[in-house]
Write a protein that holds these residues in place. Sequence first.
Motif, PDB file in Angstrom:
ATOM      1  N   LEU A  85      -0.780  20.483  77.722  1.00 14.40           N
ATOM      2  CA  LEU A  85      -0.489  20.842  79.151  1.00 14.40           C
ATOM      3  C   LEU A  85       1.101  20.740  79.070  1.00 14.40           C
ATOM      4  CD1 LEU A  85      -2.976  18.151  80.453  1.00 14.40           C
ATOM      5  CD2 LEU A  85      -3.184  20.752  80.583  1.00 14.40           C
ATOM      6  N   GLU A  86       1.513  21.611  80.175  1.00 16.33           N
ATOM      7  CA  GLU A  86       2.926  21.903  80.251  1.00 16.33           C
ATOM      8  C   GLU A  86       3.580  20.683  80.797  1.00 16.33           C
ATOM      9  OE1 GLU A  86       5.463  25.487  82.444  1.00 16.33           O
ATOM     10  OE2 GLU A  86       4.074  24.206  83.898  1.00 16.33           O
ATOM     11  N   GLU A  87       3.001  19.920  81.544  1.00 14.20           N
ATOM     12  CA  GLU A  87       3.624  18.449  81.937  1.00 14.20           C
ATOM     13  C   GLU A  87       3.538  17.548  80.806  1.00 14.20           C
ATOM     14  OE1 GLU A  87       5.065  15.420  84.373  1.00 14.20           O
ATOM     15  OE2 GLU A  87       4.769  17.418  84.605  1.00 14.20           O
ATOM     16  N   ALA A  88       2.798  17.516  79.900  1.00 17.56           N
ATOM     17  CA  ALA A  88       2.727  16.772  78.731  1.00 17.56           C
ATOM     18  C   ALA A  88       3.845  17.104  77.730  1.00 17.56           C
ATOM     19  CB  ALA A  88       1.518  16.798  78.022  1.00 17.56           C
ATOM     20  N   MET A  89       4.164  18.327  77.668  1.00 15.62           N
ATOM     21  CA  MET A  89       5.387  18.637  76.981  1.00 15.62           C
ATOM     22  C   MET A  89       6.612  18.241  77.337  1.00 15.62           C
ATOM     23  SD  MET A  89       4.043  22.690  75.859  1.00 15.62           S
ATOM     24  CE  MET A  89       5.480  23.026  74.755  1.00 15.62           C
ATOM     25  N   PHE A  90       6.612  18.314  78.676  1.00 19.99           N
ATOM     26  CA  PHE A  90       7.972  18.068  79.387  1.00 19.99           C
ATOM     27  C   PHE A  90       8.097  16.510  79.092  1.00 19.99           C
ATOM     28  CE2 PHE A  90       9.624  16.136  83.185  1.00 19.99           C
ATOM     29  CZ  PHE A  90      11.231  16.543  83.311  1.00 19.99           C
ATOM     30  N   ARG A  91       7.061  15.610  79.396  1.00 26.39           N
ATOM     31  CA  ARG A  91       7.077  14.276  79.252  1.00 26.39           C
ATOM     32  C   ARG A  91       7.431  13.731  77.797  1.00 26.39           C
ATOM     33  NH1 ARG A  91       2.250  11.316  82.561  1.00 26.39           N
ATOM     34  NH2 ARG A  91       2.329  12.649  84.388  1.00 26.39           N
ATOM     35  N   ASN A  92       7.081  14.605  76.901  1.00 16.32           N
ATOM     36  CA  ASN A  92       7.310  13.979  75.290  1.00 16.32           C
ATOM     37  C   ASN A  92       8.260  14.941  74.722  1.00 16.32           C
ATOM     38  OD1 ASN A  92       4.690  12.210  74.332  1.00 16.32           O
ATOM     39  ND2 ASN A  92       3.758  13.714  75.643  1.00 16.32           N
ATOM     40  N   ASP A  93       9.022  15.546  75.457  1.00  5.69           N
ATOM     41  CA  ASP A  93      10.208  16.459  75.019  1.00  5.69           C
ATOM     42  C   ASP A  93       9.707  17.370  73.773  1.00  5.69           C
ATOM     43  OD1 ASP A  93      12.746  17.419  74.955  1.00  5.69           O
ATOM     44  OD2 ASP A  93      13.666  15.504  73.657  1.00  5.69           O
ATOM     45  N   ILE A  94       8.942  17.965  74.056  1.00  3.79           N
ATOM     46  CA  ILE A  94       8.237  19.014  72.991  1.00  3.79           C
ATOM     47  C   ILE A  94       8.452  20.456  73.488  1.00  3.79           C
ATOM     48  CG2 ILE A  94       6.136  19.879  71.914  1.00  3.79           C
ATOM     49  CD1 ILE A  94       5.122  16.788  71.943  1.00  3.79           C
ATOM     50  N   ARG A 150      12.664   9.815  69.352  1.00  6.27           N
ATOM     51  CA  ARG A 150      11.765   9.556  70.386  1.00  6.27           C
ATOM     52  C   ARG A 150      10.426   9.365  69.704  1.00  6.27           C
ATOM     53  NH1 ARG A 150      11.598  12.382  76.109  1.00  6.27           N
ATOM     54  NH2 ARG A 150       9.806  11.436  76.986  1.00  6.27           N
ATOM     55  N   MET A 151       9.750   8.101  70.423  1.00  5.78           N
ATOM     56  CA  MET A 151       8.237   8.038  69.884  1.00  5.78           C
ATOM     57  C   MET A 151       7.406   8.905  70.387  1.00  5.78           C
ATOM     58  SD  MET A 151       6.195   4.288  69.645  1.00  5.78           S
ATOM     59  CE  MET A 151       5.965   4.397  71.399  1.00  5.78           C
ATOM     60  N   ARG A 152       6.335   9.411  69.864  1.00  5.12           N
ATOM     61  CA  ARG A 152       5.400   9.961  70.512  1.00  5.12           C
ATOM     62  C   ARG A 152       3.903   9.876  69.871  1.00  5.12           C
ATOM     63  NH1 ARG A 152       9.739  13.327  69.068  1.00  5.12           N
ATOM     64  NH2 ARG A 152      10.826  14.561  70.566  1.00  5.12           N
ATOM     65  N   GLN A 153       3.308   9.155  70.900  1.00  6.38           N
ATOM     66  CA  GLN A 153       1.937   8.786  70.299  1.00  6.38           C
ATOM     67  C   GLN A 153       0.948   9.904  70.817  1.00  6.38           C
ATOM     68  OE1 GLN A 153       1.437   5.774  68.662  1.00  6.38           O
ATOM     69  NE2 GLN A 153      -1.038   6.042  68.741  1.00  6.38           N
ATOM     70  N   LEU A 154       0.539  10.563  70.030  1.00  2.50           N
ATOM     71  CA  LEU A 154      -0.443  11.888  70.349  1.00  2.50           C
ATOM     72  C   LEU A 154      -1.914  11.507  69.602  1.00  2.50           C
ATOM     73  CD1 LEU A 154       2.295  14.602  70.019  1.00  2.50           C
ATOM     74  CD2 LEU A 154       1.290  13.321  72.419  1.00  2.50           C
ATOM     75  N   ILE A 165      -9.784  12.802  67.034  1.00  2.29           N
ATOM     76  CA  ILE A 165      -9.586  11.858  66.010  1.00  2.29           C
ATOM     77  C   ILE A 165      -8.862  10.772  66.480  1.00  2.29           C
ATOM     78  CG2 ILE A 165     -10.300  13.572  64.192  1.00  2.29           C
ATOM     79  CD1 ILE A 165      -7.207  13.541  63.597  1.00  2.29           C
ATOM     80  N   ARG A 166      -8.491   9.827  65.795  1.00  2.00           N
ATOM     81  CA  ARG A 166      -7.682   8.404  66.270  1.00  2.00           C
ATOM     82  C   ARG A 166      -6.242   9.027  66.438  1.00  2.00           C
ATOM     83  NH1 ARG A 166      -9.042   3.396  66.151  1.00  2.00           N
ATOM     84  NH2 ARG A 166     -10.830   3.987  64.769  1.00  2.00           N
ATOM     85  N   GLY A 167      -5.920   8.499  67.504  1.00  2.00           N
ATOM     86  CA  GLY A 167      -4.372   8.898  67.989  1.00  2.00           C
ATOM     87  C   GLY A 167      -3.318   8.410  67.058  1.00  2.00           C
ATOM     88  N   THR A 168      -2.234   8.835  66.846  1.00  2.00           N
ATOM     89  CA  THR A 168      -1.131   8.202  65.978  1.00  2.00           C
ATOM     90  C   THR A 168       0.198   8.609  66.588  1.00  2.00           C
ATOM     91  OG1 THR A 168      -0.498   8.074  63.632  1.00  2.00           O
ATOM     92  CG2 THR A 168      -1.063  10.400  64.596  1.00  2.00           C
ATOM     93  N   GLU A 169       1.284   8.139  66.011  1.00  2.00           N
ATOM     94  CA  GLU A 169       2.742   8.419  66.187  1.00  2.00           C
ATOM     95  C   GLU A 169       3.106   9.471  65.283  1.00  2.00           C
ATOM     96  OE1 GLU A 169       7.086   6.416  66.059  1.00  2.00           O
ATOM     97  OE2 GLU A 169       5.347   5.264  65.945  1.00  2.00           O
ATOM     98  N   VAL A 170       3.229  10.652  65.873  1.00  2.00           N
ATOM     99  CA  VAL A 170       3.616  11.778  65.373  1.00  2.00           C
ATOM    100  C   VAL A 170       4.863  11.873  64.851  1.00  2.00           C
ATOM    101  CG1 VAL A 170       1.703  13.116  66.064  1.00  2.00           C
ATOM    102  CG2 VAL A 170       3.934  13.289  67.334  1.00  2.00           C
ATOM    103  N   VAL A 171       5.390  12.478  63.800  1.00  2.00           N
ATOM    104  CA  VAL A 171       6.745  12.775  63.317  1.00  2.00           C
ATOM    105  C   VAL A 171       7.400  14.147  63.239  1.00  2.00           C
ATOM    106  CG1 VAL A 171       8.456  11.938  61.664  1.00  2.00           C
ATOM    107  CG2 VAL A 171       6.698  10.567  62.032  1.00  2.00           C
TER     108      VAL A 171
END
Length: 953
Positions: A165-174, A127-131, A110-116
């Motif tokens: 993805l593990e790398e995605a979690m690291f980049r987005n501080d999740i 931190r802004m997270r566009q997922l 579905i369309r991506g958005t900024e999650v809170v």
Amino acid sequence: MGVPLLRFLFRKMWNTRWLTLSTMAGLIVAVAFATSIPMYADGALKRVVTQSLQERSTGLPAGSLLMRYQSAGGGKTDIQALGDVDQYIKKDVPSRIGFPYRSFVSSLSIRGTEVVPVDSTKVDASRMRQLTLMAMSGLNKQTELMQGRWFADGEGGDVLEAVMLEEAMFRNDIHIGDEFDYPVYGGLNISLKVRVVGAVKPLKDTDPYWYQGLESLMGTLQISEAAFKKQLLEKRSIPVNNANWYYAFDLREIKTSQLSPLGRSLDRLNIELYQLLKDTRIEISFADTLADFKRQSLQLQTLLFTLATPMIAMVFYYIAMNARQSLEKQRSDIAVLRSRGAGTRQIMLIYLLEGLLLGLIALATGPLIGWFMAKSIGSANGFLAFVDRKSIPVGFSTEAMIAGLAAVLLAVLSTVVPAVIYARSSIVGYKQKLARSDRRPLWQRWFLDVALLGLAGYGWYLFNERQILTFRTGMTTDQLDVNPFLFFVPALSIFAMGLFFLRVFPLLLKILNRIGKRFLPVPLFLTLTQLSRSSKAYYPLMILLILTLGLGVYNASAARTIDLNSTQRTLYRYGSDVVIQTVWEGRAEIRPGSGNPGNPGGAGNGAGGGNPGGGQAAPTRINYTEPPFEIFRSLDGVESAARVLQAKGNVVISGRSAGQGTLMGIENVDFSKVAWFREDLFPAHPYRYLDLLGDYEQAAIVPSGIAEKFQLKPGDLISVGLGDGMIEFVIVGILPYWPTQYPDQSPFVIANLDYIYDQVPIIPYEVWLKMKTDAKVAPIVTALLDKGIELASVKDVRSELIAQSKHPTRGGVFGILSLGFIVSVLVSLSGYLLYWFFNLSGRIVQFGVLRAMGLSRKQLTGMLLLEQLFTGGLSIVLGLLIGRITSVLFLPFLQTAENIDNAVPPFRVVFEEQDMLQLYGVVGVMLLTGAGLLFLHIRRLRVHQAVKMGEER
């Protein structure tokens, strides 16, 4: 009626079994030749299809097919239509394509958005997270779980469970357990809750499954397919923004016959996808590449068929000649049958059944031999040179069977049509024709030989005027365009010259007979009389020998010419076995008056100076540090090494600039050991010029073109501006060519390397290596790197020649010409022997009469030997001579209009002594076997049996 007819047919075939077997052998060869070309083209297609498709698919695997649904914007998704297209793609598309697939993945998002973050105390909310929420099929099979757990199977509850993805979690501080609100806009005003429950990592990031690229998945939350469909699509009616279906089909076993149907299937697929779900289309496809490769495959087959056409025509002529001999032997039988009530249809049916029976046998066995021939073509490394390389995947294809069937039909027609003509004649008509046996053949009465000579001459004129060379197959063999007309027109020329000689042949015989009838010995007089009265009977054999041997000489010379010229041009371009350019360290020298300090250091490969700072600053000079050279001499596998400088400079003659040229600095002794020379390129042996360089420090060698233009002679001065210095040389030699130098493009000056370095600061040079036999380059590169010598480039001429030899077109050309040469030899040998066997067996009564009239066995033998010499021997000499003349006339046109002006080294036509010796050997076997056959017949001749009342049988 059927059984007696078949019994009569088999009895007739048995009575003429040798002619039947020879005709069948010719049919099998024709079918094998015709089927081998599509088989080879099909195998060549399989060999290169993966690489070709990969190059055209922007890095994706061969056979990539991506279908995409892109939402037009905000509207509700038709879930039923989406399900229909999904089922169609998963079930019907693989069967429509018809090939197995190595990977398949479907994805919905579905369309991506900024999650809170739901809890800002646990997750950094600043931190802004566009997922983007996405569901990918088979994700658990392509990844391994690094942290947490997998999302729950099924649709789940109100909170969507996701992995990243593990790398995605690291980049987005999740982190594992973090929850986010995922707002859905577009008038729905829904907020989804997503919990990250696991971190995954691809098992193999180069797998086709990750066709989108891992980078594009760094902003995705992966949920289960069931949750996506039930929770998002059905329960909450959230529109799908993007749906992808990706296949990586395995096309390695594709055949030429499948190219067109597969292309049509892909074109139709686009229409059907759009009809199932609007805005669904093929995003990435191999349809265009298939069409392009179909064109290339067709060009390859066209080229090879054109090369093979003269040989195939020669085989058909051989079949027709055998059929004519068989019919001539049975003509009286046909006439008797006709006179006794047999209808034309019945007689024609007998020969048609015979032709079809032999054709079926040829169709059953010919493709098997064609399979081996295609394998041989694929292993051709040159003319009559077959190497044990990995064979191409040859198989039986539809095109091959069609070609074989066409060959059989043509051959059957060539045997049945004369039988129909003979079947219409009665015994009276047969006797009338015998009485008019001295009538000239149709092609002589209509001057077709003269017309063909004119046509061949016009073809030569078009070649000479460079008009016909505009035709292109799109296939080149190295730097030579192989024009199919260069094999069709010469074959026509050989045939036309042979026919024209046959027109003159009876006149020569009559002149000799008239001049020598009073003093010639009896055997020679009888031979001339026999030949002049029935010369037409020898035409089929004579034209067969002229055609086969002429084509053999031309094909051998053409293949050797293509091979040698392309190889020598590559050797000339490289200059030596291996050319290495090392990385030189250089430091810029700050010269007085420079307004810019420049670059204080760095690596460089170029010569001279430059202006690193721009503006009005004086140019800096780079002082290079020479890498150790003696190491190259001690490397394993190196026979000799030499330093070779090639630098651009301004050539000045008597104060006038001759333009920019190449200054080559060498050490004459070392250069003589590593350089490739073709001795016929030089007025004297190249070592003479190298000796002159060693005699004088300032010595230089210049090209003939510059010497003629400026009227230079040995002893004159010439200067070369290199960097900011001018070097003066004394001319000691003038020659047209020098390895790696192209005088028409740029003048060159060959000089002593040490003298150049005495005049200007040292600048980078190349290292030329002469390698030992079978020595590899890879160990040399490793050894140099281990010793701290960095390499800028490594050129290996042997690797280049190997790569050229593996090109499908080159292998096809040499394979076809080699097989054509072998077939020419076999056809000429078998045709000669069969002709004389049946010629002698049909003249038993004539020989008996001559013996009864008092001609001794020795005289009769001499008469027949002379007859063979005047017909077969003369045809053999003419075939070899015409083939050589045709080669000299047409082979220079292998140079195209584009490369004829700058062909270096110059093009030359090659006649390999080994090929000629092979032909001479075959000719010797033919004549000796013919003589043996003759002695056998004379020895077995019994006068009281030969001289009898009745017909010759």
